[in-house]
Design an enzyme around this catalytic site. Sequence first.
Site, mmCIF file in Angstrom:
data_model
loop_
_atom_site.group_PDB
_atom_site.id
_atom_site.type_symbol
_atom_site.label_atom_id
_atom_site.label_comp_id
_atom_site.label_asym_id
_atom_site.label_seq_id
_atom_site.Cartn_x
_atom_site.Cartn_y
_atom_site.Cartn_z
ATOM 1 N N ASP A 1 0.881 -1.171 0.000
ATOM 2 C CA ASP A 1 0.000 0.000 0.000
ATOM 3 C C ASP A 1 0.922 1.225 0.000
ATOM 4 O O ASP A 1 1.513 1.569 1.023
ATOM 5 C CB ASP A 1 -0.882 -0.043 1.256
ATOM 6 N N GLN B 1 0.671 6.509 0.917
ATOM 7 C CA GLN B 1 1.402 7.603 1.571
ATOM 8 C C GLN B 1 2.863 7.639 1.148
ATOM 9 O O GLN B 1 3.612 8.500 1.606
ATOM 10 C CB GLN B 1 1.339 7.477 3.099
ATOM 11 N N CYS C 1 -8.533 6.306 10.127
ATOM 12 C CA CYS C 1 -8.823 4.992 9.500
ATOM 13 C C CYS C 1 -7.811 3.940 9.943
ATOM 14 O O CYS C 1 -7.394 3.079 9.152
ATOM 15 C CB CYS C 1 -8.864 5.081 7.983
HETATM 16 N N1 C6P Z 1 -5.506 7.978 4.052
HETATM 17 C C1 C6P Z 1 -5.515 9.810 5.592
HETATM 18 O O1 C6P Z 1 -5.949 10.869 6.039
HETATM 19 P P1 C6P Z 1 -7.747 6.439 -0.821
HETATM 20 O O2 C6P Z 1 -8.785 7.009 0.068
HETATM 21 O O3 C6P Z 1 -8.186 5.182 -1.471
HETATM 22 O O4 C6P Z 1 -7.147 7.414 -1.768
HETATM 23 O O5 C6P Z 1 -6.521 6.046 0.132
HETATM 24 C C2 C6P Z 1 -6.722 5.110 1.144
HETATM 25 C C3 C6P Z 1 -5.475 4.952 1.938
HETATM 26 C C4 C6P Z 1 -4.792 3.760 1.883
HETATM 27 N N2 C6P Z 1 -3.647 3.589 2.550
HETATM 28 C C5 C6P Z 1 -3.104 4.564 3.284
HETATM 29 C C6 C6P Z 1 -1.802 4.331 3.975
HETATM 30 C C7 C6P Z 1 -3.770 5.793 3.375
HETATM 31 O O6 C6P Z 1 -3.235 6.764 4.105
HETATM 32 C C8 C6P Z 1 -4.997 5.994 2.714
HETATM 33 C C9 C6P Z 1 -5.760 7.277 2.864
HETATM 34 C C10 C6P Z 1 -6.104 9.256 4.316
HETATM 35 O O7 C6P Z 1 -4.608 9.227 6.147
HETATM 36 C C11 C6P Z 1 -7.620 9.207 4.371
HETATM 37 S S1 C6P Z 1 -8.212 8.157 5.643
#
Ligand code: C6P
Length: 414
Positions: free
Chosen positions: A207, A210, A372
């Site tokens: 993943d 970030q 999250c």
């Molecule tokens: N984190 C945060 O404020 P999406 O929403 O699909 O673009 O990304 C999801 C996601 C997956 N993995 C990691 C490590 C993330 O940080 C995130 C998204 C945001 O930290 C929104 S919760």
Amino acid sequence: MAIETRPKLDAHKLRADFPIFEQQIHGKPLAYLDSAVTSQKPRQVLDAMRDFYETSYGNVHRGVYTLSERATAGFEGARAKVAAFVNAPSERELIYTRSATEAINLVAYAWGLDNLGPGDVAVVSELDHHSNFVPWQYIAGRTGASFRTIPIDDNGELVLDSLDELASSGRVKVVANNLVSNALGTINPIEQLTAWAHEQGAIMVVDAAQAAPHLALDVQALDCDFLAFSSHKMCGPSGVGALWGRRELLEKMSPFNLGGQMIHKVDLDKTTWNELPYKFEAGTPAIAEAVGFGAAVDYLNEIGLDAIEQHEHELAAYAIDKMSEIDGIRIFGPPPDRRAGIVSFDIPGIHPHDAAQILDWDGIAVRAGHHCTQPLMRRLGVAATTRASFYLYTIPEEIDRLVEGLHKVKRALG
Ligand code: C6P
């Protein structure tokens, strides 16, 4: 002898590319310290999308007329840029998705449902975002596989000593982990985890939501099997993301979404699938967003990922140093050299939402909540944290304002 210096970026200068900073919030200049949730967009990306809509917009891969061909060229040109950004061996291995979340779900469903079963183990970590945690927990549950987590230490770093015990708990078939933690900023030892996953005969899913905005990525050097990321955290638009996957695995996998464009031939009794990457791209995609994603990649490449990474390390070190002066503050996560530009903290007795609200009155945007990562919050013994996160346009003055703001919060509520 020539002295090699790493390139430095000029955040003050780069801010001029971002129209959002021209406004004031509650009469104060905007200090946007929430780039980990989503980044702001430079003119170069906004202009590329506007220009595409004004001159080249049509559906892709469906028309033989000029506009459709232009749209297809823009869409596929952006795919080539995004694929090169992570050093993918082939553009065919780069699948457009809606987001990192959808990219991980694609692997969890399309690979997991066919490859996991009783006796198998899916491994994530206590640091993982729900987008990587929940799909594997759910697919393990559906297939009868077990679901295990790598613990973290008090610094928020993975305890790799636990891997032997995990290996003895069954056949490890998939290891899925974030490269950079969204809640703590920890940069995880993905190469080591990948080597361990492969020793177990497992696939490695990274993943990189970030990581992609902040570090140079190379899927071939990482040697992982899948890598997921989102455009909106990388100066690009929301609504588009990417999954890079190893071709042999993608070829063997069942499709995820079904519909137009992902088919080769449809008969009354049977359908066959299109070639990669289209097999995984059912329906009309996010076309202008993909073009914007490509423009964002150009923008980041122009600045240089090494310069962005260095800038964020410096900001994290500066922030941790300054914030440590606040009486009673608890700052989570590893030392600055092992984290990206993310600082999560707690001021005992003050709810993060109250802190974030008061900071907003001074034009300072930070995130408060569980980010999250509820299992991580439980491990840290808090319900929520306040999180400041930085990017290429963040300047030290904004961190000074944050620290001043936190003193104010303490005076008001402490
Ligand atoms: N984190 C945060 O404020 P999406 O929403 O699909 O673009 O990304 C999801 C996601 C997956 N993995 C990691 C490590 C993330 O940080 C995130 C998204 C945001 O930290 C929104 S919760």
